[in-house]
Structures are given as C-alpha cells and as structure tokens.
Design a protein around this motif. Structure first.
Motif, PDB file in Angstrom:
ATOM      1  N   GLU A  25     -21.108  -2.691 -10.764  1.00 14.92           N
ATOM      2  CA  GLU A  25     -20.137  -2.977  -9.721  1.00 14.92           C
ATOM      3  C   GLU A  25     -20.008  -4.496  -9.622  1.00 14.92           C
ATOM      4  N   VAL A  26     -18.782  -4.974  -9.657  1.00 17.50           N
ATOM      5  CA  VAL A  26     -18.536  -6.411  -9.506  1.00 17.50           C
ATOM      6  C   VAL A  26     -17.737  -6.601  -8.224  1.00 17.50           C
ATOM      7  N   ARG A  27     -18.278  -7.435  -7.340  1.00 19.23           N
ATOM      8  CA  ARG A  27     -17.669  -7.616  -6.028  1.00 19.23           C
ATOM      9  C   ARG A  27     -17.437  -9.105  -5.818  1.00 19.23           C
ATOM     10  N   VAL A  28     -16.154  -9.497  -5.660  1.00 18.02           N
ATOM     11  CA  VAL A  28     -15.841 -10.891  -5.334  1.00 18.02           C
ATOM     12  C   VAL A  28     -15.625 -10.942  -3.823  1.00 18.02           C
ATOM     13  N   TYR A  29     -16.444 -11.751  -3.141  1.00 16.98           N
ATOM     14  CA  TYR A  29     -16.373 -11.818  -1.680  1.00 16.98           C
ATOM     15  C   TYR A  29     -15.226 -12.710  -1.229  1.00 16.98           C
ATOM     16  N   LEU A  30     -14.983 -12.692   0.061  1.00 19.86           N
ATOM     17  CA  LEU A  30     -13.937 -13.525   0.662  1.00 19.86           C
ATOM     18  C   LEU A  30     -14.110 -14.999   0.286  1.00 19.86           C
ATOM     19  N   THR A  31     -15.376 -15.426   0.215  1.00 22.14           N
ATOM     20  CA  THR A  31     -15.656 -16.840  -0.068  1.00 22.14           C
ATOM     21  C   THR A  31     -15.569 -17.169  -1.547  1.00 22.14           C
ATOM     22  N   GLY A  32     -15.273 -16.187  -2.383  1.00 27.37           N
ATOM     23  CA  GLY A  32     -15.193 -16.456  -3.816  1.00 27.37           C
ATOM     24  C   GLY A  32     -16.526 -16.334  -4.527  1.00 27.37           C
ATOM     25  N   LYS A  33     -17.563 -15.997  -3.777  1.00 32.73           N
ATOM     26  CA  LYS A  33     -18.862 -15.764  -4.413  1.00 32.73           C
ATOM     27  C   LYS A  33     -18.890 -14.327  -4.934  1.00 32.73           C
TER      28      LYS A  33
ATOM     29  N   GLU B 198     -12.973  -5.777  -5.774  1.00 36.19           N
ATOM     30  CA  GLU B 198     -14.186  -5.283  -6.422  1.00 36.19           C
ATOM     31  C   GLU B 198     -13.852  -4.093  -7.303  1.00 36.19           C
ATOM     32  N   ALA B 199     -14.765  -3.810  -8.214  1.00 37.28           N
ATOM     33  CA  ALA B 199     -14.532  -2.691  -9.129  1.00 37.28           C
ATOM     34  C   ALA B 199     -15.866  -2.124  -9.611  1.00 37.28           C
ATOM     35  N   VAL B 200     -15.882  -0.836  -9.833  1.00 34.97           N
ATOM     36  CA  VAL B 200     -17.048  -0.147 -10.384  1.00 34.97           C
ATOM     37  C   VAL B 200     -16.670   0.441 -11.731  1.00 34.97           C
ATOM     38  N   THR B 201     -17.583   0.383 -12.669  1.00 33.86           N
ATOM     39  CA  THR B 201     -17.357   1.031 -13.965  1.00 33.86           C
ATOM     40  C   THR B 201     -18.560   1.884 -14.325  1.00 33.86           C
ATOM     41  N   TYR B 202     -18.284   3.059 -14.808  1.00 35.52           N
ATOM     42  CA  TYR B 202     -19.318   3.894 -15.428  1.00 35.52           C
ATOM     43  C   TYR B 202     -18.967   3.936 -16.905  1.00 35.52           C
ATOM     44  N   TYR B 203     -19.773   3.264 -17.700  1.00 30.51           N
ATOM     45  CA  TYR B 203     -19.390   3.068 -19.103  1.00 30.51           C
ATOM     46  C   TYR B 203     -20.212   3.970 -20.025  1.00 30.51           C
ATOM     47  N   ASP B 204     -19.491   4.761 -20.783  1.00 32.12           N
ATOM     48  CA  ASP B 204     -20.123   5.675 -21.734  1.00 32.12           C
ATOM     49  C   ASP B 204     -19.633   5.275 -23.128  1.00 32.12           C
ATOM     50  N   PRO B 205     -20.462   4.618 -23.912  1.00 33.17           N
ATOM     51  CA  PRO B 205     -19.964   4.056 -25.173  1.00 33.17           C
ATOM     52  C   PRO B 205     -19.618   5.135 -26.192  1.00 33.17           C
TER      53      PRO B 205
ATOM     54  N   THR C  41     -32.225   1.185  -5.802  1.00 29.56           N
ATOM     55  CA  THR C  41     -31.225   2.267  -5.849  1.00 29.56           C
ATOM     56  C   THR C  41     -30.391   2.340  -4.581  1.00 29.56           C
ATOM     57  N   LYS C  42     -30.831   1.638  -3.526  1.00 28.06           N
ATOM     58  CA  LYS C  42     -30.137   1.755  -2.237  1.00 28.06           C
ATOM     59  C   LYS C  42     -28.730   1.170  -2.328  1.00 28.06           C
ATOM     60  N   GLY C  43     -27.753   1.990  -2.138  1.00 30.98           N
ATOM     61  CA  GLY C  43     -26.389   1.499  -2.063  1.00 30.98           C
ATOM     62  C   GLY C  43     -25.794   1.028  -3.377  1.00 30.98           C
ATOM     63  N   THR C  44     -26.456   1.324  -4.494  1.00 28.22           N
ATOM     64  CA  THR C  44     -25.905   0.876  -5.782  1.00 28.22           C
ATOM     65  C   THR C  44     -25.542   2.091  -6.629  1.00 28.22           C
ATOM     66  N   PRO C  45     -24.570   1.934  -7.512  1.00 26.66           N
ATOM     67  CA  PRO C  45     -24.213   3.059  -8.382  1.00 26.66           C
ATOM     68  C   PRO C  45     -25.389   3.477  -9.261  1.00 26.66           C
ATOM     69  N   PHE C  46     -25.469   4.760  -9.536  1.00 29.13           N
ATOM     70  CA  PHE C  46     -26.536   5.290 -10.401  1.00 29.13           C
ATOM     71  C   PHE C  46     -26.470   4.621 -11.775  1.00 29.13           C
ATOM     72  N   GLY C  47     -27.638   4.301 -12.296  1.00 25.01           N
ATOM     73  CA  GLY C  47     -27.690   3.741 -13.644  1.00 25.01           C
ATOM     74  C   GLY C  47     -28.927   4.265 -14.346  1.00 25.01           C
ATOM     75  N   PHE C  48     -28.952   4.177 -15.658  1.00 19.79           N
ATOM     76  CA  PHE C  48     -30.033   4.827 -16.394  1.00 19.79           C
ATOM     77  C   PHE C  48     -31.165   3.893 -16.801  1.00 19.79           C
TER      78      PHE C  48
ATOM     79  N   VAL D 295     -22.937  -8.850  -8.515  1.00 25.21           N
ATOM     80  CA  VAL D 295     -22.826  -7.847  -9.574  1.00 25.21           C
ATOM     81  C   VAL D 295     -24.027  -6.923  -9.441  1.00 25.21           C
ATOM     82  N   THR D 296     -23.809  -5.628  -9.310  1.00 24.47           N
ATOM     83  CA  THR D 296     -24.944  -4.712  -9.374  1.00 24.47           C
ATOM     84  C   THR D 296     -24.893  -3.989 -10.705  1.00 24.47           C
ATOM     85  N   THR D 297     -26.074  -3.773 -11.262  1.00 23.50           N
ATOM     86  CA  THR D 297     -26.166  -3.123 -12.563  1.00 23.50           C
ATOM     87  C   THR D 297     -27.328  -2.155 -12.583  1.00 23.50           C
TER      88      THR D 297
END
Lengths: 203, 797
Positions: B496-504, B633-640, B544-551, B507-509
């Motif tokens: 998940e990539v999140r650009v805040y109001l302040t431009g900061k 912001e955007a979330v991606t679930y990437y399956d190669p 894992t709190k509040g972040t997308p599932f990852g392996f 990234v959660t992975t």
C-alpha cells in the motif's frame, strides 16, 4: 536504592556503567549480561550463544573487552563498564560505528554491538592493523550475515579515521565502496529500465 | 521540452548506506528479547533428553510450588489444541503427515521435543522450576540416518508412515527411458553424495511473546518472524481457533533468519494460550542449545546419481535418487523443499534430454528439516555441479568446457527443463563463466597446478567451478498453490502506498527485513519512481495490524514480488495524480507529463504542479474532478506470472596441505547475474553472506547425531560457525541479464551466493586431490577427512 545490608540471598553491587553510578541488590548467580539488560535496561548488549562463543555480549570492563555472559554481576562490583549505548558521544557516532555504517558492516545487526565493542578495544591496542590482524582480533565475535568482508573494511575505515591508517587493503577491500561493473551496468533510472525492457521485447 | 524541469539525483543503482543501521549500531534496536511489557512473565520449556520414548507420567507438583512460579502446563492441558499444520505437502502424491503438538502428548520423538512449560516471574525462576519436574520415560529405539530409517525393522516414528516414509515423489522423464539413455551413453558415471545436515544459526535465536487483552478479547503475538501475516493466519485459524480479526502479529527487529524463522513453531500459539490462561503477557526466548536441538535444520540429503554423456562431454542422461531426512515431524513447508525446490531444479544450467528424479522424504528421530538459505536449490546445484566434474573427469575434457558445451543457450529462453519447474525466464550463462575464468586467471592457475604436482609441492592447488541457476520469487499462485505444487496458498505479495496531505509517504509491505535492508532499497525505488525525496518516504512492515495481508520474506522474493507490488501501487498513485493535475491545470489527462515528482502539460513545462501540490489538493478535496474520491493512495496485490532465475559462475581456488589435509581458500571469484540492481552495496552484502554460508557447508559445518539420537553439535562450541579468520576475501563481479517477469528487471540475490558456492569449493578440493585418484569426497572437508582421503588414495596408488 542502595542499602548497606543486602536482603537474604542477595548481594549489594556498585558499578559505573556508561558514566552513571549504579547500586543494586542481586542474586549472586545473576550473570552480568542479564543485569545490564534486565536491571538497567541496556538491551543493546545481546545474548547469542550461552557458551561464550558468539561475542554478541561484549562490553568494556575497566577498558578491556569482555564477554558479559561469562561474568557474574558480583564480579563487576566496583568496576567501570561501557556498553554499546555508551559509545556514541553527544549524538556523534564514533569511528568504528561510522565504519560499520559506511562499509555495510552489518545486516541484521544482532552481532553488531559486540563487534563494535571488540573492534574499538582492538584499535586502542593496535591502531595500525593488517587485515590478518583484524580477522584474528574478531575471532571471538561471530557474524552469520556478512561473511565478515565488510566488517573487516569497517575496522579498516575506523583505523584510517582514527589516524592509524591501516595496511594497504588487499584485492576487493578498497575503502571506497565501489563496484565498477555494477555502476556501469545499472540503468540510470526507471525510465531507462523501461526502455531496456521494451528493447528486449522488440528483439 | 522539459529543459526547465530540474531532475533530482536518481537513487536506483546507488550504494546508499542503509537507513536501518543507526539504531542497530548504537544498541537502540528492538529485538524480541529486548521487549519488556508491564506484568510480563517468562516461560521456560522442559525438553526431552531422549530421542524416542513413551511418556508414562509427568509430575509437576514440586515445580508448581517453587518460588515465583505462575503456572506449569503439559501436553495433557493442551490436548484439545490442534497440532501445527503442514502447509506445503508434496504435490501429486500421498503425504503421510505427522506434525508436532505444542507440547508432547504421550510420546517424544526427538531430543529437544517440548514436554512441559513453566511460567514464572523471572527466567531464572522458570528454569529453576524445570529442574523439579519429574518424568517417567519408557525409552524406545531411535533412528537418525535416513538410509537406516527406511530399512525393514527400523524404529517406527509414526503409525501413519510405514517405513518412516513421508512421501515418494518423482519428476522428469520416466525412469525406464532414462535407464535406456544411460545404458546407451558413451560415458557413464555414478556417485553417492551426502549433502550433510546444517543448522541455520541466525545470531538471534527464536522466541515469542503472547499478550491477551480480556477487554477487547484481542491477542497480540510478538515473534521472531519472517512471515508475520502467515503466522497470524495459521496460529489463529489452524491451531487455536481464534477469529482472524482478533489477532495481531508483530515481528520486531529480527536478528537473521536464513529460512528458520519462516515456520510456525510451538511457542507461538503456546504463548498466546498461556497469556489468556494466566492473564499476563508471557515471553519465551530459546537459548542456543534449544535453537540447535529444535529450531529447524537444513539439507540432509543422501543421493545416488548416475550420469551419462557422450565422449565429447555432452550430458545425455541424469538419474537422481534422493532420501531427504525431514526429521521427527513435518515442519511448516518441509515436503516442498526436496520436491519443487530441489527435484525440479536438478537440471541446473544445462540442456539434458533425459532426467529422472526420485525423492523419498523420511522421518527420523532428529530435528525437523525445512528451508535453510537456498532450500533445495543448493542440494540440486551440488548434484549437477558434481556431475559436471565427474563427466569432465571421465571424458578428460576441461570442467569449464563441459559446462560450456551443455549450457542452455540465450536463444533457448524461456526454457523448459522438462522437470515441472516453470520455464527459466532469461539467461546468458557463458559470459558469466568467461568473466569468472578470466578474473581468476584460469589458464595460469592450471599451469600452476601442474607445476606444483610435478614439483611435489607440499601445497596442492585445486580449482573448482560452479555454474548455477536458481529460482527466486516462488510466488505464482496458480502454479505454487494447492492445485499445482501443493503449497496451501498462493504466494502473491501486497503493498500500500499512501501519499499524505503534507506530501510525505507511507509504504506498507508484506515483505520484511531480517538483515536485507528492505527499508533502504524500497525507499530508493519509491523515491525515484514518485519523485518524492527519499527522506520523506517511510517503509512500514512487520506488523499485521491494519496492513494488507502479505506472505513475507523468503526465497529471495522481496524485491521481485514485494517490490513489484510497491512499484505497481506507485504507478496507480501516479495515475491518479495525473488525473488531478489535469484538472488543476485545466488540461486533458492524456496531455499530462509526470516526471520527477512534477506534472505539467506537454509542451508547457513552465506551469508545473508538484506531487506535494497534488497531494494537498487530493486531501483538502475542495476542488476535485467530478467523481474523484479524496485521498492519494493505492493498494496492490501482485501475483507474478513466473518466477525469476538468477545465475552465475563461481571459481574457488584452494590450497590443500599435503601433510595435514588443511584446506585453505586462496581465491574466491563470483560472477553473479541477479538482473537489475537497486542498491549494489546491499546486493554485494547478500552475496558475501551467502557465499560465506556456502563455504561453511563445504569446509566446516555439519550437524552430527549420535546413534541414540543425541545431537553432538548442540552448542556453538561444537558446531563450526566460521570466524573472520576462516573465510576468504570474495572477489565479486556481475553480468546483468534482466527479466521481463517484473517491471524492474530484478531477479533476486538473497540465496544465490549460498547456492553457487558450496559446489565450487567441493570441486576445488576434489580437483586438488584428483591426480591421487580422488573423484568425490563428502563434506565438510575437515583436515582429517582430506588427510585420510590422500592417505588411502596414495596407498592404493
């Protein structure tokens, strides 16, 4: 906190750690590393083996590097100790810490405090070491991540910064981090990557 | 056109020092055993001192009365808790699955099996109380060697696994065809090979902390983990039956893993169960001997190989039969290692028309064996690279030439080996070999070797090659999942990539570091792609709190899979930023150019909107295009679509002391091709460490069990982790062959060094002794073993 008479089964110890005086009542069997970590909260000193092999627990005891898992707290009564938390001064990293950072001398970082403590004491004794001397000096500290090459460079870097110089580096031990081949091959930016890939697909 | 747009310095490809380091070099890191929670209690585990026994009775009464003891529990107390699951069973065959319980119930099957847990106010008190527990064992015979375990009459570990067989799995061409090809071969060689058992030895042992909040009924597990989301899922849904939304798993700083921290261990659910029972946080942190006895081991393959070739060195057939010792129970992904990751990779870099691989997984009274750095690929590479040298020896053709004649050619990619692996994505093997030989000065080395042999020099020279290919980013869900290779889930990754109001930026992975510098590498990538300063980007992971599932992180997948998820999320953010910029600039979206954090209308670079302007507008949301949601912001679930296949050639030069058998590596040259590189300093560090572990297997390490199942190498005093003075300087170089599997063209570098190095050292040592008639030696090459080989061969001569 300090009392003249310790409770039954306990012993009063006094010591200076990173310049601060402490007094505490401890069980005679309490290992020094546990005292530092659990009683004083100085958790930068790590435990990795219990058998005095790994060196993750190295501290300075009256200026000498020791494995704090191999000493009882009562043996440190009256001693002047330095732990990894006492190495940086006023927020300034010392030369060995900078060497580890600049030369990528750490990966997971678990062995790093012990490495830095050992390297510091070693450079005090031998400010101008050869690579072989550095490798020998680090024999009491195990690292599983780095394969040691960049740890050796980190110590060489520190020796240089301290003014000792160190012996001329051997092949692959330049003190500037440089990987010519990679720099030449690495694309300048993601746009170039995209172009590279597009080119490949066209072929 | 964009002449007025100032381009900031690009970071991809630069050896930036790591942002992770300052806390780790000052003692401010936060490893599991550094965590102290209010009211915390401490667990100690009573472990079996015997390898195989029925438990007739356990008396904990004295222990319960000891000072500071909060509770003592045995397997009986946990009888209704599920055993740990095996999440990856070998595909297409029956698996006789036996997995461990949290605490033994009725029987122990290895030294170190957990039997009881004491929880006390301090670690010292907990350990005191262990001494007061009495157990009545009825000892049973034990077996530790896989070759003995499969014999009739051997001690049996599990009722559902006759002859201790876990599974019998094959791949490649049918055995009869391969036998025929072997029979017809002009040159035929066979060899038994033992790839000895190793102990991963992360410098930080394992541990976990369980917390239960009765108010919210939420559980928190802190664990030394390479895969916190997976641990959350397995512990909640498969072991304890906790609703998945009520559990949070956090991996703090993790002090190395090398595979051993991928798996679900007994203490993870046990600490949560205890925390609820006792109403207090409970911490367990194993000591080194517990780590050696009971955290997973690696390798332990006995293989018989037969190889057929033409007289000019072209390999025509390869038959491999392997017994994989998997220990006393199945660890989380154990059966997948000697099958998918080993059997399917045995072809190496070579075009071999007939290959048959036969693998039997075996239970023994030893520690569980699962993925250890390289996981299956080092064993496969060892087989094929020893086979190449055996062919060279039998045909009299130079080992480098044998490899060259059999290489898969650049035009053959994507290449299907016929072993059921996904097709190799890309490769160009000869340039890496050439570069390595050139750098090492191969011709001069051969001359020097001949000179020393002729002179009767006391230092024999050996030159060893290893050309390897390995598989990274083992993720494609359709292929790896239950319907394919048998892993219980797809192995996609999220970001998940999140650009805040302040431009900061946050990234959660689902990828997470245990030494690999993810925060630095990922921030370099995002900074370049998004045009936001490196310092403004935070890489968040391991909670894992509040972040997308990852392996999680293993199989050299973090950049190729996790990094691609980030890359695609940034692309989505940029797309939205361009739409908003078009609105702000009163232009059509298709006319917007976005580079280096700035958007402008094509041809009008004087009027720019920065990403910071756009982020502000996206969040204040006063004036958004019709239908656009606020936020950026955007979330991606990437399956190669495929795995990636890095490769390279390593050259090892050894001196063997004729009188003592001491082996010394005097040169080590590695030319690796890991595709594109984001931070070359970090990649080189990964290769250094990987090579060190591979050399360690060849020269020093080996887990040794006594026949009664006692682990002889149960401390660092006995298990030979190499020291600084025992390893050489690594001379690294690279070729770059990109991959089209992911948009970065990156292949993976975490395990390549380990995979490539062990056979290079082995081939060098055998080469040093080859004129004495030595064709193969089992590792590790201790002075005694090498000396004995020289003595027996010389005596025979």
């Amino acid at each position: 906190m300090a009392t003249t008479m310790a409770a039954p089964g306990r012993v009063t110890v006094r010591m200076k750690v990173n310049g601060v005086e402490y007094a505490a009542e401890v069980e005679p069997r309490l290992l020094l590393v546990n005292f530092l970590r659990d009683n004083l909260g100085l958790t930068g000193t790590h435990i990795g083996c219990d058998t005095s092999q790994c060196g993750a627990c190295v501290i300075h005891f009256n200026g000498e590097p020791v494995k704090s898992c191999t000493l009882l707290t009562v043996q440190a009564d009256g001693a002047d100790l330095t732990t990894i938390e006492g190495i940086a001064k006023n927020g300034e990293y010392d030369e060995v810490q900078m060497g580890f950072w600049e030369m990528h001398g750490l990966q997971c970082g678990y062995c790093t405090p012990g490495m830095i403590m050992t390297a510091n004491a070693f450079l005090d004794r031998n400010p101008n070491p050869t690579e072989a001397e550095i490798r020998h000096a680090l024999e009491g500290n195990l690292c599983r991540c780095t394969g040691y090459q960049n740890i050796v460079k980190a110590v060489q870097y520190a020796a240089n910064q301290r003014g000792g110089g160190g012996a001329a580096p051997g092949p692959g031990t330049d003190l500037e981090f440089e990987h010519k081949d990679v720099i030449e091959h690495a694309p300048e930016n993601l746009q170039d990557w995209g172009d590279q890939l597009a080119g490949q697909e066209e072929q | 056109m964009a002449a007025t747009i100032e381009a900031p310095e690009k970071l991809v490809g630069k050896p930036l020092r790591r942002r992770e380091d300052p806390k780790l070099m000052t003692g401010d890191g936060n490893f599991l055993d550094d965590i102290r929670l209010p009211g915390m209690t401490y667990a100690a585990i009573l472990r079996s001192p015997v390898a195989h026994a029925k438990i007739r009775g356990i008396d904990t009464s004295r222990a319960k009365a000891m000072p500071g003891v909060v509770g003592v529990f045995t397997g009986e107390d946990l009888a209704d808790v599920n055993p740990l699951p095996c999440a990856w069973q070998a595909a297409g065959v029956d698996n006789n699955v036996a997995t461990p319980r949290l605490l033994a119930l009725g029987e122990v099957r290895q030294v170190g099996d957990p039997i009881a847990v004491v929880v006390a106010e301090s670690v010292y008190q907990a350990n005191d109380a262990l001494e007061a527990i009495e157990i009545d064992f009825d000892e049973l015979p034990a077996v530790v060697d896989s070759r003995e375990a499969v014999q009739p009459g051997a001690p049996q570990l599990h009722e559902n696994a006759p002859n201790n067989i876990v599974m019998h799995w094959t791949c490649g061409t049918d055995a009869e065809t391969v036998d025929r090809a072997l029979a017809e071969a002009e040159v035929r060689v066979s060899q038994s090979i033992f790839n000895q058992r190793l102990i991963p030895t992360a410098m930080e042992p394992r541990g976990s902390i369980g917390v239960y909040d009765p108010g919210t009924q939420e559980y928190t597990l802190w664990a030394t983990s390479q895969a916190p989301h997976v641990h959350k899922l397995v512990v909640a849904a498969f072991v304890l039956g906790i609703p998945e939304q009520k559990i949070r798993v956090i991996a703090p700083d993790v002090g190395g893993g090398f595979g051993s921290k991928i798996f679900v261990y007994f203490d993870m659910p046990l600490m949560l169960w205890l925390a609820k029972q006792l109403g207090r946080p409970v911490k367990y942190f194993e000591d080194r001997t517990e780590n050696y006895l009971h955290t997973t081991h690696g390798r332990d393959h006995h293989s018989d190989i037969e190889v057929g070739a033409t007289a000019d060195g072209r390999i025509t057939a390869l038959k491999v039969s392997t017994l994989a010792n998997l220990g006393a129970y199945l660890s989380t992904v154990a059966p997948g290692i000697p099958t998918t990751l080993y059997g399917r990779m045995v072809a190496g870099c070579y075009k071999i028309p007939n290959i048959h691989v036969d693998v039997k997984g075996v239970y023994t009274n030893t520690a569980m064996v699962d993925a250890y750095r390289g996981a299956g690929r080092p064993e496969a590479t060892f087989v094929i690279e020893r086979a190449c040298d055996l062919v060279a020896d039998a045909t009299g053709i130079d080992p480098a030439e044998v490899r060259r004649r059999n290489f898969i050619q650049p035009e053959d990619f994507p290449y299907d080996t016929g072993l059921g692996m996904l097709p190799y994505d890309s490769g160009d093997y000869a340039p890496a070999l050439d570069k390595a030989l050139q750098h090492a000065g191969y011709a001069n080395l051969l001359e020097e070797q001949a000179r020393r042999r002729a002179d009767g020099s006391s230092k024999l020279l050996g030159i060893g090659l290893s050309s390897y290919v390995e598989v990274c980013g083992i993720a494609p869900s359709k292929w790896i999942g239950l319907s394919g290779e048998g892993w219980g889930a797809g192995l996609w990754e999220s970001a998940e990539v999140r650009v805040y109001l302040t431009g900061k930026v946050s990234v959660t992975t689902g990828s997470l570091p245990h030494g690999q510098g993810h925060e630095t590498t990922f921030a370099q990538l995002v900074s370049d792609q998004l045009g936001i300063p490196y310092e403004d980007i935070e890489i968040e992971h391991s909670d894992t709190k509040g972040t997308p599932f990852g392996f999680g992180s293993y199989g050299s997948r973090s950049l190729a899979v996790g990094g691609t998820a980030i890359y695609k999320s940034v692309e989505k953010v940029v797309e939205k930023a361009k739409l908003l910029a078009a609105h702000m600039l009163e232009a059509a979206p298709e006319d917007i150019v976005y580079e280096n954090g700035k958007a402008w209308v094509k041809g009008s670079p004087d009027a720019v909107k920065t990403i910071q302007d756009i982020a502000l507008q996206a969040h204040v949301a006063y004036d958004l295009p019709s239908g656009m949601e606020p936020g950026l912001e955007a979330v991606t679930y990437y399956d190669p679509p495929n795995c990636t296949f890095p490769f390279g050639t390593h050259v090892c030069v050894v001196e063997v002391d004729r009188d003592t058998g001491q082996v010394e590596i005097i040169r080590y040259v590695a030319v690796d091709d890991v595709g594109n590189v984001i931070n070359p300093m970090i990649v080189d560090g990964q290769l250094h460490g990987g090579i060190a572990q591979g050399i360690a297997q060849a020269l020093y390490e080996g887990a040794v069990y006594a026949d009664n199942g006692e682990l002889i190498t149960a401390t660092m005093n006995d298990y030979a982790i190499p020291k600084a003075s025992m390893l050489p300087t690594y001379e690294l170089d690279r070729t770059v062959t990109t991959t089209t599997v992911n948009p970065m063209g990156a292949k993976g570098a975490g395990e390549a060094g380990t995979i490539g190095s062990t056979p290079a050292v082995a081939n060098a040592v055998v080469d040093a002794l080859s004129h004495l008639g030595v064709r193969h030696l089992d590792m590790p090459y201790t002075p005694e073993r090498v000396w004995r080989a020289m003595q027996s061969q010389e005596a025979r001569a």
